[in-house]
Design a protein around this motif. Structure first.
Motif, PDB file in Angstrom:
ATOM      1  N   LEU A 162      11.155  44.495  24.590  1.00 50.02           N
ATOM      2  CA  LEU A 162      11.995  43.814  24.424  1.00 50.02           C
ATOM      3  C   LEU A 162      13.492  44.221  23.734  1.00 50.02           C
ATOM      4  CD1 LEU A 162      11.038  41.686  21.577  1.00 50.02           C
ATOM      5  CD2 LEU A 162      11.689  44.119  19.969  1.00 50.02           C
ATOM      6  N   VAL A 163      13.681  45.320  24.270  1.00 46.39           N
ATOM      7  CA  VAL A 163      15.420  46.074  24.692  1.00 46.39           C
ATOM      8  C   VAL A 163      15.347  45.866  25.976  1.00 46.39           C
ATOM      9  CG1 VAL A 163      15.374  47.340  23.248  1.00 46.39           C
ATOM     10  CG2 VAL A 163      14.504  48.211  24.779  1.00 46.39           C
ATOM     11  N   GLN A 164      14.461  46.026  26.849  1.00 47.24           N
ATOM     12  CA  GLN A 164      14.516  46.039  29.044  1.00 47.24           C
ATOM     13  C   GLN A 164      13.982  44.909  29.215  1.00 47.24           C
ATOM     14  OE1 GLN A 164      13.570  49.940  30.031  1.00 47.24           O
ATOM     15  NE2 GLN A 164      14.552  51.107  28.755  1.00 47.24           N
ATOM     16  N   ALA A 165      12.827  44.699  28.788  1.00 44.67           N
ATOM     17  CA  ALA A 165      12.199  43.429  29.476  1.00 44.67           C
ATOM     18  C   ALA A 165      12.643  41.817  29.750  1.00 44.67           C
ATOM     19  CB  ALA A 165      10.970  43.242  29.605  1.00 44.67           C
ATOM     20  N   LEU A 166      12.153  41.400  27.802  1.00 41.79           N
ATOM     21  CA  LEU A 166      12.378  40.011  27.854  1.00 41.79           C
ATOM     22  C   LEU A 166      14.769  40.436  27.327  1.00 41.79           C
ATOM     23  CD1 LEU A 166       9.806  39.464  25.432  1.00 41.79           C
ATOM     24  CD2 LEU A 166      10.482  38.575  27.130  1.00 41.79           C
ATOM     25  N   THR A 167      14.852  40.241  28.145  1.00 42.26           N
ATOM     26  CA  THR A 167      16.892  40.428  28.495  1.00 42.26           C
ATOM     27  C   THR A 167      17.249  38.646  28.692  1.00 42.26           C
ATOM     28  OG1 THR A 167      16.810  41.660  30.023  1.00 42.26           O
ATOM     29  CG2 THR A 167      17.020  42.553  28.006  1.00 42.26           C
ATOM     30  N   ALA A 168      15.724  37.869  29.344  1.00 42.04           N
ATOM     31  CA  ALA A 168      16.762  36.900  29.514  1.00 42.04           C
ATOM     32  C   ALA A 168      16.991  35.924  28.820  1.00 42.04           C
ATOM     33  CB  ALA A 168      16.273  36.477  31.250  1.00 42.04           C
ATOM     34  N   ASP A 169      16.631  36.034  27.933  1.00 41.11           N
ATOM     35  CA  ASP A 169      15.921  34.986  26.654  1.00 41.11           C
ATOM     36  C   ASP A 169      16.748  35.248  25.371  1.00 41.11           C
ATOM     37  OD1 ASP A 169      13.778  34.581  28.434  1.00 41.11           O
ATOM     38  OD2 ASP A 169      13.447  33.149  27.207  1.00 41.11           O
ATOM     39  N   LYS A 170      17.219  34.260  24.475  1.00 43.12           N
ATOM     40  CA  LYS A 170      17.375  34.221  23.629  1.00 43.12           C
ATOM     41  C   LYS A 170      15.767  33.898  22.823  1.00 43.12           C
ATOM     42  CE  LYS A 170      20.963  30.694  23.878  1.00 43.12           C
ATOM     43  NZ  LYS A 170      21.633  29.375  23.456  1.00 43.12           N
ATOM     44  N   ILE A 171      16.260  35.247  21.464  1.00 43.17           N
ATOM     45  CA  ILE A 171      14.519  34.955  21.302  1.00 43.17           C
ATOM     46  C   ILE A 171      14.636  34.590  20.082  1.00 43.17           C
ATOM     47  CG2 ILE A 171      13.050  36.259  20.118  1.00 43.17           C
ATOM     48  CD1 ILE A 171      13.004  37.704  22.776  1.00 43.17           C
ATOM     49  N   GLU A 172      13.572  33.476  20.504  1.00 41.47           N
ATOM     50  CA  GLU A 172      13.409  32.580  18.663  1.00 41.47           C
ATOM     51  C   GLU A 172      12.905  32.937  17.143  1.00 41.47           C
ATOM     52  OE1 GLU A 172      12.178  28.988  20.971  1.00 41.47           O
ATOM     53  OE2 GLU A 172      15.325  28.953  20.911  1.00 41.47           O
ATOM     54  N   GLU A 173      11.552  33.552  17.511  1.00 40.95           N
ATOM     55  CA  GLU A 173       9.955  34.046  17.138  1.00 40.95           C
ATOM     56  C   GLU A 173       9.408  35.455  17.057  1.00 40.95           C
ATOM     57  OE1 GLU A 173       8.167  31.084  14.487  1.00 40.95           O
ATOM     58  OE2 GLU A 173       6.111  32.552  14.884  1.00 40.95           O
ATOM     59  N   VAL A 174       9.777  36.768  16.385  1.00 41.93           N
ATOM     60  CA  VAL A 174       8.632  37.234  15.818  1.00 41.93           C
ATOM     61  C   VAL A 174       7.577  37.944  15.219  1.00 41.93           C
ATOM     62  CG1 VAL A 174       8.500  39.736  16.687  1.00 41.93           C
ATOM     63  CG2 VAL A 174      10.049  38.842  17.523  1.00 41.93           C
ATOM     64  N   GLY A 209      10.319  33.676  23.355  1.00 40.27           N
ATOM     65  CA  GLY A 209      11.519  33.118  24.330  1.00 40.27           C
ATOM     66  C   GLY A 209      12.208  31.821  23.583  1.00 40.27           C
ATOM     67  N   ASN A 210      13.536  31.974  24.372  1.00 36.54           N
ATOM     68  CA  ASN A 210      13.683  29.896  24.451  1.00 36.54           C
ATOM     69  C   ASN A 210      13.632  29.671  25.792  1.00 36.54           C
ATOM     70  OD1 ASN A 210      15.810  31.156  25.122  1.00 36.54           O
ATOM     71  ND2 ASN A 210      16.978  29.914  25.221  1.00 36.54           N
ATOM     72  N   MET A 211      13.368  30.770  27.394  1.00 34.47           N
ATOM     73  CA  MET A 211      13.238  30.644  28.661  1.00 34.47           C
ATOM     74  C   MET A 211      11.331  30.362  28.764  1.00 34.47           C
ATOM     75  SD  MET A 211      15.483  29.495  29.875  1.00 34.47           S
ATOM     76  CE  MET A 211      17.246  28.184  28.655  1.00 34.47           C
ATOM     77  N   VAL A 212      11.319  31.731  28.444  1.00 28.92           N
ATOM     78  CA  VAL A 212       9.631  32.403  28.816  1.00 28.92           C
ATOM     79  C   VAL A 212       8.999  32.271  28.530  1.00 28.92           C
ATOM     80  CG1 VAL A 212       9.751  34.219  27.002  1.00 28.92           C
ATOM     81  CG2 VAL A 212       8.716  34.988  29.408  1.00 28.92           C
ATOM     82  N   GLY A 213       9.480  31.530  27.041  1.00 27.06           N
ATOM     83  CA  GLY A 213       7.631  30.949  26.131  1.00 27.06           C
ATOM     84  C   GLY A 213       7.305  32.113  25.254  1.00 27.06           C
TER      85      GLY A 213
END
Ligand code: HSE
Length: 398
Positions: free
Chosen positions: A137-149, A283-287
């Motif tokens: 979450l803090v090192q890999a999914l850094t390109a996205d706007k996270i919309e839901e966990v 994520g808004n980009m990765v899905g």
């Protein structure tokens, strides 16, 4: 050689010692030097244990030893874990922990102290047991706007709900088995009332927000009120009941809730059973990205703790940055949380249509009334529409 002190020699602490011992060669290869367990702090003695000789009862010995660079806090609870962690960080020792209670309450403050002293505070094991979720979450999914966990974040309750859905299991004996297997908290109320899952979703929500999402602001409901009838209602739409922690980000607002939800067969969390945890990040980009693995138990949790020890050992003398400030991130009113509601009412289909307009009817009979699935709506809208009907059961779906 990197010297490690383990605070707490219970289920997780003894697992950490075993992982560090059994995998010593691989771990040394990855770090570039050997890791040595110099102290184990516990109130008890452990005659015959391989680490018997390094057991100490006084934290001062560890605090005063400049050779200790990594402190593994696996005591649980707020005190004295908080004071021990703070002192360690202030003297430049890095700390890693599985203590979700402490991380949820004081994570932002301890991260700040770590930063100020060129040390690190890592807590991979605090959420999802052995599943890597914090670092991704803090090192890999850094390109996205996270919309839901959205996650099954408590192994004990998932173990209980799985047994209940398979039929014939009595709540107390399944809980006792989960305790015996080392899954449950010392006070299992934290598991079954949803408090443990709440702290975990608060940690994930804080990391995504970069600010403090207070667990006390998250509406939390456990599994103690789930009945066989609820299980059957979920099955009527081909779903099963899971305790979920959900956090959503929309238009700068944060929505969060912990409660039982019906998870339908086509959802990735449907197949997450027994002690396993599953965490879905959108994520808004990765899905959708899905994380799955053992959510509790000595060795899976210890594996995550030791992964932090390895990370710290590779970065001695520097801070591993994690963005989570003490600024408060408000959580929206739970009445604004949206979902589809699975409802059984005494009235017939027409009364349901009059109240709700468009719904999916699951069944209708003179004996059982009507079972239907609403459109996606807020809790406030649901309350207002359902007012004229007599509710027998209601479950939220995800
Ligand atoms: N009691 C917790 C659970 C332990 O059952 O998930 C892991 O945090």
């Amino acid at each position: 050689m990197v010297n490690v002190a383990i605070l707490g020699y219970g289920t997780v602490g003894s697992g950490v010692a075993k992982v560090l011992t059994d995998n010593a060669e691989e771990i040394a290869g990855r770090v570039g030097e050997e890791l040595n367990i110099k102290y184990v702090l516990d109130l008890r003695d452990f005659p015959g244990d391989p680490f018997e000789k390094v057991v100490v009862h006084d934290y001062e010995l560890i605090a005063a030893d400049p050779e200790v660079s990594v402190v593994v806090e696996v005591m649980g609870g707020l005190h004295p874990a908080y004071e021990f962690t703070k002192r360690a960080l202030e003297s430049g020792k890095s700390v890693c922990t599985s203590n979700k209670e402490l991380v949820a309450e004081k994570g932002a403050e301890l991260l700040k102290i770590a930063r100020e002293h060129n040390a690190s505070y890592l807590f991979e094991a605090s959420v999802g047991g052995g599943i890597p979720i914090i670092r991704p979450l803090v090192q890999a999914l850094t390109a996205d706007k996270i919309e839901e966990v959205c996650g099954i974040l408590n192994g004990t309750t998932n173990y209980i709900l799985t047994a209940m859905s398979e039929g014939g299991a009595d709540f107390d004996s399944v809980l006792a088995k989960a305790q015996e297997l080392g899954y449950a908290e010392r006070n299992p109320e934290a598991d079954i009332e949803g408090h443990d899952a709440c702290r975990k979703i608060a940690i994930l929500a804080s990391l995504v927000s970069g600010k403090q999402v207070d667990y006390k602001d998250i509406l939390t409901e456990g599994i103690t009120k789930i009945t066989d009838e609820d299980m059957k209602l979920a099955e009527a739409i081909g779903g099963s009941i899971k305790l979920l922690g959900v956090s959503r980000w929309k238009d700068g607002k944060v929505f969060a809730r912990v409660s039982p939800f019906v998870v339908e067969k086509n959802h990735s969390l449907y197949a997450v059973n027994d002690v396993f945890n599953g965490i879905m990040v959108h994520g808004n980009m990765v899905g959708d990205v899905m994380f799955y693995g053992s959510g509790a138990g000595s060795l899976p949790t210890a594996s995550a703790v030791v992964s932090d020890v390895v990370e710290i050992a590779k970065n001695i003398g520097s801070n591993i940055p994690i963005t989570w400030s003490e600024d408060k991130q408000p959580v929206e009113d739970p009445k604004a949380f949206t979902c589809r509601f699975l409802v059984q009412v005494k009235e017939g289909k027409q009364a349901v249509a009059d109240a709700f307009g468009q719904t999916d009817t699951v069944s209708e009979s003179a004996e059982d009334g009507t079972v239907f699935l609403t459109e996606n709506m807020t809790e406030a809208e649901y309350d207002q529409k359902v007012g004229a009907l007599t509710v027998v059961h209601m479950l939220r779906t995800i």
